[in-house]
Design a protein around this motif. Sequence first.
Motif, PDB file in Angstrom:
ATOM      1  N   UNK A 229      63.927  21.379  38.490  1.00 39.92           N
ATOM      2  CA  UNK A 229      65.761  20.900  39.014  1.00 39.92           C
ATOM      3  C   UNK A 229      66.277  21.119  37.093  1.00 39.92           C
ATOM      4  N   UNK A 230      66.520  20.540  37.256  1.00 40.97           N
ATOM      5  CA  UNK A 230      67.093  21.094  35.628  1.00 40.97           C
ATOM      6  C   UNK A 230      67.324  22.170  35.254  1.00 40.97           C
ATOM      7  N   UNK A 231      65.919  23.014  35.388  1.00 36.63           N
ATOM      8  CA  UNK A 231      66.179  24.313  34.238  1.00 36.63           C
ATOM      9  C   UNK A 231      66.155  25.269  35.884  1.00 36.63           C
ATOM     10  N   UNK A 232      66.827  24.268  36.701  1.00 39.12           N
ATOM     11  CA  UNK A 232      66.810  26.053  38.308  1.00 39.12           C
ATOM     12  C   UNK A 232      67.684  26.723  37.773  1.00 39.12           C
ATOM     13  N   UNK A 233      68.714  26.633  36.248  1.00 39.69           N
ATOM     14  CA  UNK A 233      70.020  27.613  36.249  1.00 39.69           C
ATOM     15  C   UNK A 233      69.061  28.493  35.152  1.00 39.69           C
ATOM     16  N   UNK A 234      68.145  28.720  34.781  1.00 45.38           N
ATOM     17  CA  UNK A 234      67.141  28.960  33.502  1.00 45.38           C
ATOM     18  C   UNK A 234      66.361  30.350  34.721  1.00 45.38           C
ATOM     19  N   UNK A 235      66.331  29.293  35.453  1.00 45.57           N
ATOM     20  CA  UNK A 235      64.900  30.599  36.887  1.00 45.57           C
ATOM     21  C   UNK A 235      65.790  31.607  37.342  1.00 45.57           C
ATOM     22  N   UNK A 236      67.159  30.975  37.561  1.00 43.63           N
ATOM     23  CA  UNK A 236      68.350  31.940  38.138  1.00 43.63           C
ATOM     24  C   UNK A 236      69.268  33.046  37.239  1.00 43.63           C
ATOM     25  N   UNK A 237      69.038  32.872  36.134  1.00 46.09           N
ATOM     26  CA  UNK A 237      69.705  33.483  35.525  1.00 46.09           C
ATOM     27  C   UNK A 237      68.060  34.790  35.125  1.00 46.09           C
ATOM     28  N   UNK A 238      67.209  34.383  35.109  1.00 43.47           N
ATOM     29  CA  UNK A 238      66.031  35.119  34.852  1.00 43.47           C
ATOM     30  C   UNK A 238      65.893  36.285  36.231  1.00 43.47           C
ATOM     31  N   UNK A 239      65.855  35.023  37.494  1.00 43.12           N
ATOM     32  CA  UNK A 239      65.421  36.642  38.562  1.00 43.12           C
ATOM     33  C   UNK A 239      67.021  37.623  38.733  1.00 43.12           C
ATOM     34  N   UNK A 240      67.684  36.994  38.419  1.00 45.58           N
ATOM     35  CA  UNK A 240      68.810  37.869  38.243  1.00 45.58           C
ATOM     36  C   UNK A 240      68.956  39.061  36.981  1.00 45.58           C
ATOM     37  N   UNK A 241      67.905  38.687  35.345  1.00 49.05           N
ATOM     38  CA  UNK A 241      67.966  39.943  34.530  1.00 49.05           C
ATOM     39  C   UNK A 241      66.700  40.500  35.545  1.00 49.05           C
ATOM     40  N   UNK A 242      65.748  39.798  36.284  1.00 50.83           N
ATOM     41  CA  UNK A 242      64.246  40.894  36.486  1.00 50.83           C
ATOM     42  C   UNK A 242      65.105  41.751  37.795  1.00 50.83           C
TER      43      UNK A 242
END
Length: 337
Positions: A229-242
């Motif tokens: 959960x804590x690093x969900x922010x990084x996951x979502x940003x990477x998903x948007x970039x991909x």
Amino acid sequence: MSPVLRAPLGRVMRWHRPLMLMVASMLLLVVVSVAGLAFDDRVLLGAPVWLKPFKFAVSMAVYGTTLAWMLSLPHRGRRWTSGLATVFAVAGFVDTAIVAIQAARGTFSHFNKSTASAERVMQVIFGNGVLCIMLANLALAIILAVQRVHADRAMSRAIHTGLGLAVLGMALGFLIPAQGTAQTALTTGGERVLLSSGHSVGVPDGGPGLPLTQWSTTGGDLRIPHFVGLHGLQFMLIAALLLAALAARHPLLRDDRLRARLIGVAATSYTGLIALLIWQALRAQPLIRPDALTLAAAALLAALTTLAAVAVLKAGRVSDGNPPAAQQANLDGGRVG
């Protein structure tokens, strides 16, 4: 340094200064922790004493850099967001410093119920720091949620949902002491200390664990959903970039509204994953040994995510093949003429 590298570095150095100073201190702690892991053979509950400072430093460096980048984007309420980010930076620095200090002393930074006055002060400061970090993130999420903080809709949604996931991950940190079991443990100096709780469920802390993370391989471990959960922010940003990168090769994805819907699907699925990991941990089940029920739930989550993504893409194709009424009227008029 080449001008190509100097310009991006100059922009980074102008990001939120307290956050970037905190990040710099975390990178320094990473170096110190690696040296400690290499040359200090002391252990606490079966784990090297410098492993926890290393993990905290890496996590705080990644999160602080991400937050500093977000706050460099145009948005309203800069005075408030800057102040809240400063609170995050100070609290994050203090809490991670306590983790490092306790590691150097060969004792526990979490759940330490020692009657020594220094330990009690450490625990009060640490606990209040955790609360400040979560509340600062929550306030930042609320302020940014009511505005579009990026020109690209998908990236803006990734920021909004990612911050929400991060706040959820931080809140899960409070579930850990509520579910853990009290136990006694030895410091590196041989002193017996009472620990008010633990991270594992169904087994005491200090048993076999995964490499690096030390997540329990014999019982449940609430650090897993907390971390995810804590690093969900990084996951979502990477998903948007991909998705943005894929748009260069797939015309359908060039519509940022469609990409934003896909980000919404990803965020919902990620929330489901966090719920699944909580459920698994609370049933005292190791991450790497899921039972049939957990596997079935994971398969259902994957299937629903796939169906939702396919539905969004199909709707996008239909919309792409049927131009809006005004545009269609112009096309028809052109053909008549």
